[in-house]
Write a protein that holds these residues in place. Structure first.
Motif, PDB file in Angstrom:
ATOM      1  N   TYR A   1      -2.605 -23.507  26.015  1.00 46.17           N
ATOM      2  CA  TYR A   1      -3.662 -23.573  27.021  1.00 46.17           C
ATOM      3  C   TYR A   1      -5.029 -23.703  26.354  1.00 46.17           C
ATOM      4  CZ  TYR A   1      -0.107 -21.726  30.204  1.00 46.17           C
ATOM      5  OH  TYR A   1       1.039 -21.535  30.929  1.00 46.17           O
ATOM      6  N   LEU A   2      -5.915 -24.417  27.041  1.00 44.12           N
ATOM      7  CA  LEU A   2      -7.330 -24.446  26.689  1.00 44.12           C
ATOM      8  C   LEU A   2      -8.035 -23.392  27.523  1.00 44.12           C
ATOM      9  CD1 LEU A   2      -9.990 -25.837  25.574  1.00 44.12           C
ATOM     10  CD2 LEU A   2      -9.877 -27.269  27.639  1.00 44.12           C
ATOM     11  N   HIS A   3      -8.813 -22.528  26.878  1.00 43.61           N
ATOM     12  CA  HIS A   3      -9.555 -21.479  27.571  1.00 43.61           C
ATOM     13  C   HIS A   3     -11.052 -21.746  27.429  1.00 43.61           C
ATOM     14  CE1 HIS A   3      -5.788 -19.205  27.769  1.00 43.61           C
ATOM     15  NE2 HIS A   3      -5.635 -19.484  26.478  1.00 43.61           N
ATOM     16  N   LEU A   4     -11.740 -21.882  28.561  1.00 44.81           N
ATOM     17  CA  LEU A   4     -13.193 -22.021  28.596  1.00 44.81           C
ATOM     18  C   LEU A   4     -13.740 -20.763  29.247  1.00 44.81           C
ATOM     19  CD1 LEU A   4     -13.417 -25.734  29.782  1.00 44.81           C
ATOM     20  CD2 LEU A   4     -13.556 -24.869  27.431  1.00 44.81           C
ATOM     21  N   ARG A   5     -14.661 -20.076  28.561  1.00 39.24           N
ATOM     22  CA  ARG A   5     -15.049 -18.731  28.976  1.00 39.24           C
ATOM     23  C   ARG A   5     -16.521 -18.658  29.366  1.00 39.24           C
ATOM     24  NH1 ARG A   5     -11.500 -18.169  24.614  1.00 39.24           N
ATOM     25  NH2 ARG A   5      -9.607 -16.962  25.101  1.00 39.24           N
ATOM     26  N   PHE A   6     -16.801 -17.681  30.206  1.00 41.56           N
ATOM     27  CA  PHE A   6     -18.179 -17.295  30.539  1.00 41.56           C
ATOM     28  C   PHE A   6     -18.280 -15.801  30.309  1.00 41.56           C
ATOM     29  CE2 PHE A   6     -21.596 -15.750  33.122  1.00 41.56           C
ATOM     30  CZ  PHE A   6     -22.548 -16.765  33.096  1.00 41.56           C
ATOM     31  N   ARG A   7     -19.229 -15.393  29.437  1.00 41.53           N
ATOM     32  CA  ARG A   7     -19.375 -13.960  29.174  1.00 41.53           C
ATOM     33  C   ARG A   7     -20.786 -13.662  28.689  1.00 41.53           C
ATOM     34  NH1 ARG A   7     -15.872 -14.842  24.350  1.00 41.53           N
ATOM     35  NH2 ARG A   7     -17.173 -14.727  22.468  1.00 41.53           N
ATOM     36  N   ARG A   8     -21.160 -12.402  28.807  1.00 37.34           N
ATOM     37  CA  ARG A   8     -22.447 -11.951  28.264  1.00 37.34           C
ATOM     38  C   ARG A   8     -22.349 -11.927  26.748  1.00 37.34           C
ATOM     39  NH1 ARG A   8     -27.271  -9.371  28.936  1.00 37.34           N
ATOM     40  NH2 ARG A   8     -27.179  -9.472  31.215  1.00 37.34           N
ATOM     41  N   GLN A   9     -23.213 -12.702  26.131  1.00 35.80           N
ATOM     42  CA  GLN A   9     -23.337 -12.730  24.678  1.00 35.80           C
ATOM     43  C   GLN A   9     -24.690 -13.368  24.379  1.00 35.80           C
ATOM     44  OE1 GLN A   9     -19.938 -13.948  22.230  1.00 35.80           O
ATOM     45  NE2 GLN A   9     -21.328 -15.102  20.903  1.00 35.80           N
TER      46      GLN A   9
ATOM     47  N   GLN B   1     -16.645  -8.465  33.604  1.00 35.78           N
ATOM     48  CA  GLN B   1     -15.860  -8.766  32.418  1.00 35.78           C
ATOM     49  C   GLN B   1     -15.898 -10.274  32.182  1.00 35.78           C
ATOM     50  OE1 GLN B   1     -11.954  -7.381  33.402  1.00 35.78           O
ATOM     51  NE2 GLN B   1     -11.647  -8.868  35.027  1.00 35.78           N
ATOM     52  N   GLU B   2     -15.364 -10.711  31.071  1.00 34.07           N
ATOM     53  CA  GLU B   2     -15.300 -12.127  30.749  1.00 34.07           C
ATOM     54  C   GLU B   2     -14.486 -12.885  31.803  1.00 34.07           C
ATOM     55  OE1 GLU B   2     -14.565 -13.733  26.560  1.00 34.07           O
ATOM     56  OE2 GLU B   2     -12.562 -13.866  27.484  1.00 34.07           O
ATOM     57  N   LEU B   3     -14.997 -14.051  32.209  1.00 31.80           N
ATOM     58  CA  LEU B   3     -14.298 -14.912  33.149  1.00 31.80           C
ATOM     59  C   LEU B   3     -13.821 -16.167  32.421  1.00 31.80           C
ATOM     60  CD1 LEU B   3     -16.673 -14.632  36.242  1.00 31.80           C
ATOM     61  CD2 LEU B   3     -14.682 -13.221  35.655  1.00 31.80           C
ATOM     62  N   THR B   4     -12.738 -16.765  32.932  1.00 35.71           N
ATOM     63  CA  THR B   4     -12.096 -17.857  32.197  1.00 35.71           C
ATOM     64  C   THR B   4     -11.624 -18.965  33.125  1.00 35.71           C
ATOM     65  OG1 THR B   4     -11.295 -16.250  30.567  1.00 35.71           O
ATOM     66  CG2 THR B   4     -10.297 -18.429  30.523  1.00 35.71           C
ATOM     67  N   MET B   5     -11.825 -20.192  32.690  1.00 35.54           N
ATOM     68  CA  MET B   5     -11.169 -21.373  33.232  1.00 35.54           C
ATOM     69  C   MET B   5     -10.066 -21.741  32.242  1.00 35.54           C
ATOM     70  SD  MET B   5     -12.862 -25.146  33.837  1.00 35.54           S
ATOM     71  CE  MET B   5     -11.883 -26.587  34.299  1.00 35.54           C
ATOM     72  N   THR B   6      -8.819 -21.710  32.695  1.00 34.18           N
ATOM     73  CA  THR B   6      -7.674 -21.963  31.828  1.00 34.18           C
ATOM     74  C   THR B   6      -7.056 -23.305  32.189  1.00 34.18           C
ATOM     75  OG1 THR B   6      -7.230 -19.594  31.618  1.00 34.18           O
ATOM     76  CG2 THR B   6      -5.444 -21.104  31.044  1.00 34.18           C
TER      77      THR B   6
END
Length: 272
Positions: free
Chosen positions: A84-92, A243-248
């Motif tokens: 899987y390809l994981h594209l993430r959105f998170r506080r950083q 928490q971290e959110l993800t498009m998989t």
């Protein structure tokens, strides 16, 4: 919805005119009128992300598309694992943003054919999980684009759209067979000289209207997951995720016009 696009590895503009004035649209229309180019046929592919093909994809990294994007594209927000390809959105925090977000874009451009992706996404207000094609002024072309956008404040629907010379056409929001955060859904569109037709899990959902403007330039393929607190009426009020959110993404594929079904899950297998 307009957004500036950045081309790997350099900056490019796109979806720009609505927020930054009409000059780009005027330029785009002039270029479109001056060049009715024949769209080349890129090579067909099926990518199931058993590994990351750096010859096919570039990673958006180190910039944001505009002041309205509240995250910075980062290679740290993208990974490939377990097919899987994981594209993430998170506080950083970065030098310019409090969040990072993930995007890949094809190194090549593609023309008429069938574009497909299978993905699911987290739910979150103020975020956009997108599978789309784009070309623009940075590439020496007018802004052409074809979209699937899941605005994750409401994961029961997906937005469809095109841009031709920077102008939106044929926009429509359609229901999904189940919530995008409940499981994978296949998003497909067929682009030909006659028009564009969008499908969701193999069901026809929308087609361009007769006589409407159509993209006329080969485009790059993108998958992205990003956020904004600037468009509450469109993307919803941005709520900081707990928490971290993800498009998989399970897979992305392109089949050039004139070719038959190349893999079992393709829309073409059902249509042939």
């Amino acid at each position: 919805m307009p957004k500036i696009r950045l081309s790997f590895p350099a900056v490019h503009s796109g979806r720009l005119a609505r927020f930054f004035g009409a000059a780009l649209v005027t330029l785009g229309l002039a270029l479109s009128a001056a060049s009715a180019e024949e769209i080349p046929q890129g090579a067909s592919f099926f990518d199931d992300f058993d590994s990351f093909d750096e010859s096919r994809w570039g990673i958006s990294d180190g910039w944001a598309n505009g002041t309205w994007q509240n995250c910075q594209w980062s290679k740290d927000a993208m990974s490939v694992s377990d097919g899987y390809l994981h594209l993430r959105f998170r506080r950083q925090p970065t030098e310019s943003r409090d969040y990072i977000c993930g995007e890949i874009q094809s190194r090549n451009t593609y023309g008429f054919g069938v574009y497909e992706a299978r993905f699911h996404t987290s739910r979150g207000s103020g975020l956009n999980a997108a599978f789309f094609t784009y070309i623009g002024p940075h590439h020496g072309k007018p802004h052409d684009e074809i979209d699937f956008e899941v605005l994750t404040r409401d994961t029961s629907r997906v937005s469809l759209n095109t841009y031709v010379g920077g102008q939106p056409n044929n926009g429509k929001s359609v229901p999904l067979p189940h919530a995008a955060d409940d499981g994978f859904i296949t998003y497909s569109f067929i682009w030909s000289e006659e028009g564009i037709t969008w499908y969701v899990d193999g069901v026809k959902m929308h087609t361009t209207s007769a006589g409407s403007p159509l993209p006329t330039h080969a485009q790059k393929i993108y998958a992205s997951f990003w956020g904004s607190d600037s468009f509450p009426n469109w993307m919803g009020r941005f709520d900081e995720p707990e928490q971290e959110l993800t498009m998989t993404v399970d897979w992305i594929a392109f089949t050039a016009q004139g070719e038959s079904c190349r893999f079992p899950a393709s829309l073409l297998c059902a249509l042939e």
